[in-house]
Motif scaffolding. Structure first.
Motif, PDB file in Angstrom:
ATOM      1  N   MET A  31     -38.281  76.698  96.353  1.00  0.00           N
ATOM      2  CA  MET A  31     -38.376  78.144  96.243  1.00  0.00           C
ATOM      3  C   MET A  31     -37.156  78.836  96.832  1.00  0.00           C
ATOM      4  O   MET A  31     -36.775  79.914  96.379  1.00  0.00           O
ATOM      5  N   ALA A  76     -34.928  78.879  93.974  1.00  0.00           N
ATOM      6  CA  ALA A  76     -35.419  79.836  92.969  1.00  0.00           C
ATOM      7  C   ALA A  76     -35.122  81.281  93.374  1.00  0.00           C
ATOM      8  O   ALA A  76     -34.811  82.109  92.519  1.00  0.00           O
ATOM      9  N   HIS A  77     -35.190  81.577  94.664  1.00  0.00           N
ATOM     10  CA  HIS A  77     -34.942  82.939  95.158  1.00  0.00           C
ATOM     11  C   HIS A  77     -33.461  83.222  95.407  1.00  0.00           C
ATOM     12  O   HIS A  77     -33.095  84.378  95.640  1.00  0.00           O
ATOM     13  N   LEU A 109     -36.912  86.080  91.287  1.00  0.00           N
ATOM     14  CA  LEU A 109     -37.750  84.914  91.010  1.00  0.00           C
ATOM     15  C   LEU A 109     -38.151  84.975  89.549  1.00  0.00           C
ATOM     16  O   LEU A 109     -38.877  85.867  89.126  1.00  0.00           O
ATOM     17  N   GLU A 169     -38.465  79.552  86.529  1.00  0.00           N
ATOM     18  CA  GLU A 169     -38.244  78.788  87.763  1.00  0.00           C
ATOM     19  C   GLU A 169     -39.581  78.398  88.384  1.00  0.00           C
ATOM     20  O   GLU A 169     -39.767  77.259  88.828  1.00  0.00           O
TER      21      GLU A 169
END
Length: 127
Positions: A15, A18-19, A24, A28
């Motif tokens: 994550m 992804a961020h 977001l 993803e």
């Protein structure tokens, strides 16, 4: 006992990538969910906890996340982890420079030197 809690460091590293680009993307999230389904033993009963984790901002302490992952799964292969993270980065079809930078930071915490990183990035198709 919760598999989601056990795998939290890995999931938070995913994550973090992804961020990294500031947003977001649904693709993803789908990639992380696919990694969970293919690779981790997450019960259906843990799905709510998993979704909560996926929507929380990941810890900014990458070194601690890597340390926790390696404590829980000492046989973690650097190439396998970085490959999974690269899959998350390319899930939306566009690898953002900040995603590459995030993976490079994680790679450093996994023991990849700055001299080794360019070759590793090329193998991961991040360049």
């Amino acid at each position: 006992y919760s598999e989601v809690r056990f795998w939290r460091p890995f999931l938070q590293l995913c994550m973090a990538v992804a961020h990294a680009d500031g947003s977001l993307d649904a693709s993803e999230l789908a990639q992380v969910r696919q990694l969970v389904q293919q690779s981790l033993c997450i019960d259906d009963g843990d799905q709510v906890e998993l979704e909560e984790l996926l929507w929380k901002r990941p810890s900014p302490d990458l070194e601690r996340l890597v340390d926790l992952l390696l404590q829980r799964v000492p046989h973690t292969q650097t190439n396998d982890l970085l490959s999974a993270l690269a899959d998350v980065a390319r899930a939306n079809g566009d690898i953002h420079p900040r995603e590459v930078s995030m993976i490079a930071r994680i790679a450093r915490h996994m023991g990849v030197s700055s001299e080794e990183w360019p070759a590793m990035a090329a193998v991961l198709s991040l360049t």
